[in-house]
Design an enzyme around this catalytic site. Structure first.
Site, PDB file in Angstrom:
ATOM      1  N   ARG A 234       0.849  -1.184   0.000  1.00 26.96           N
ATOM      2  CA  ARG A 234       0.000   0.000   0.000  1.00 26.96           C
ATOM      3  C   ARG A 234       0.887   1.238   0.000  1.00 26.96           C
ATOM      4  NH1 ARG A 234      -3.095  -3.319  -1.070  1.00 26.96           N
ATOM      5  NH2 ARG A 234      -5.207  -3.740  -0.258  1.00 26.96           N
ATOM      6  N   GLU A 263      -5.176   6.296  -7.693  1.00 33.76           N
ATOM      7  CA  GLU A 263      -5.100   5.452  -8.891  1.00 33.76           C
ATOM      8  C   GLU A 263      -6.326   5.657  -9.774  1.00 33.76           C
ATOM      9  OE1 GLU A 263      -4.453   1.391  -7.730  1.00 33.76           O
ATOM     10  OE2 GLU A 263      -2.707   1.867  -6.504  1.00 33.76           O
ATOM     11  N   HIS A 282      -0.331  -1.220 -10.645  1.00 37.27           N
ATOM     12  CA  HIS A 282      -1.065  -2.004  -9.644  1.00 37.27           C
ATOM     13  C   HIS A 282      -1.559  -3.328 -10.223  1.00 37.27           C
ATOM     14  CE1 HIS A 282      -3.592  -1.648  -5.718  1.00 37.27           C
ATOM     15  NE2 HIS A 282      -3.013  -2.833  -5.849  1.00 37.27           N
TER      16      HIS A 282
END
Length: 315
Positions: A234, A263, A282
């Protein structure tokens, strides 16, 4: 029933789940991400159910209260309580169902990023593609020290790969003890020792109030000048301003990163531009196998809900 499939970045949601099994459902995928709550509330106003992939879209009380038609959230993966207000969903009569998730995918990406950084592969590959040849001199992993912050579901399998490379492995987290690490051939060390001794540091902690900003400017300042940091967990675990400053000044060797505070990542974000950063969008958990699991079990969850027998309910 109208079902919205959110954040289908790659346009694969309809392929990884057999939505034709759900009679009477109209399934609508959306490939873009909506940050603005007003816009998102407007988009979802006419839907009875929404599916989200992991934590790409959050569902706080303020949003749920604006969706009176919504009765079902098809969540995916095991971490949902911090990004879906489950208490609000329960009060509003919204059922939340989730799925299983494969964990080793992120372990594999972690090692991909470490290897890319140690051997300077992005730069070498770009040179070859542009008609050039060798540019730098990489480093091997054998004999180096890997520091693992967080020694659990992810940290333990990451350590096994390191040992296969004949690396020394050290680990730290706030409550970690030698009794937990020694059976795995890993040495428990202090926070100061980990950040000052490791050649590569990889983070494997869940995000919580306690872990937010855990890796601070002091920790980054202790790192070796050629040491690399890898974050596939994270973004808020790390002080982002201190990290970017260290990368810009060349005070650490590099960063491998797959997770971001916002994001999709902004086009002008430093992580897209700095030459000592290897950044991926990601994709730690994004594999065909995980998507088959996410979407396949979500179809099952939708069928069960329509049949009046909800399954895998988390609220």
């Amino acid at each position: 029933m109208r079902v919205a499939l959110l954040d289908d970045y790659q346009g694969v949601a309809l392929r990884h789940g057999d939505w034709t099994k759900v009679e009477g459902a109209t399934v609508v995928p959306f490939r873009d991400h909506v940050h603005d709550e007003d816009e998102l509330a407007s988009r979802l106003a006419d839907f009875d159910a929404v599916l989200r992939i992991r934590e790409r879209t959050e569902f706080p009380r303020s949003l749920l209260a604006r969706l009176p038609r919504l009765k079902l959230i098809l969540a995916t993966g095991i971490r949902n309580k911090d990004s879906i207000d489950l208490a609000a969903a329960r009060e509003l009569g919204i059922t939340v169902c989730s799925t299983e998730a494969l964990q080793r995918e992120t372990v594999e990406l972690t090692w991909g990023l470490i290897l890319l950084l140690f051997r300077g592969l992005p730069r070498e590959m770009a040179s070859l593609r542009a008609g050039g040849w060798q540019l730098g001199v990489g480093r091997r992993l054998t004999g180096k020290t890997l520091g693992i912050v967080g020694f659990g579901t992810m940290g333990i399998p990451v350590s096994r790969v390191a040992l296969a490379f004949e690396m020394k492995v050290i680990a730290w987290s706030p409550n970690l003890t030698a009794e937990r690490t020694e059976p795995h051939g890993v040495q428990a060390v202090s926070r100061e020792q980990l950040f000052s001794q490791a050649d590569a540091i990889t983070l494997h902690l869940p995000l919580s109030d306690r872990s937010r900003g855990l890796v601070n400017a002091t920790d980054i300042g202790r790192m070796k000048r050629d040491a690399v940091l890898v974050n596939t967990s994270r973004a808020p675990l790390v002080d982002q301003d201190a990290l970017i400053a260290a990368l810009r000044d060349g005070r650490i060797g590099g960063l491998g990163v797959d997770v971001y505070e916002s994001e999709p990542l902004a086009a002008d974000h430093p992580f897209r531009l700095l030459q000592n950063v290897v950044a991926t969008p990601h994709i730690g958990y994004v594999t065909q196998e995980n998507y088959d699991l996410f979407y396949g079990q979500s179809v099952e969850n939708l069928q069960a809900y329509i049949a009046g027998k909800p399954m895998r309910v988390i609220n």
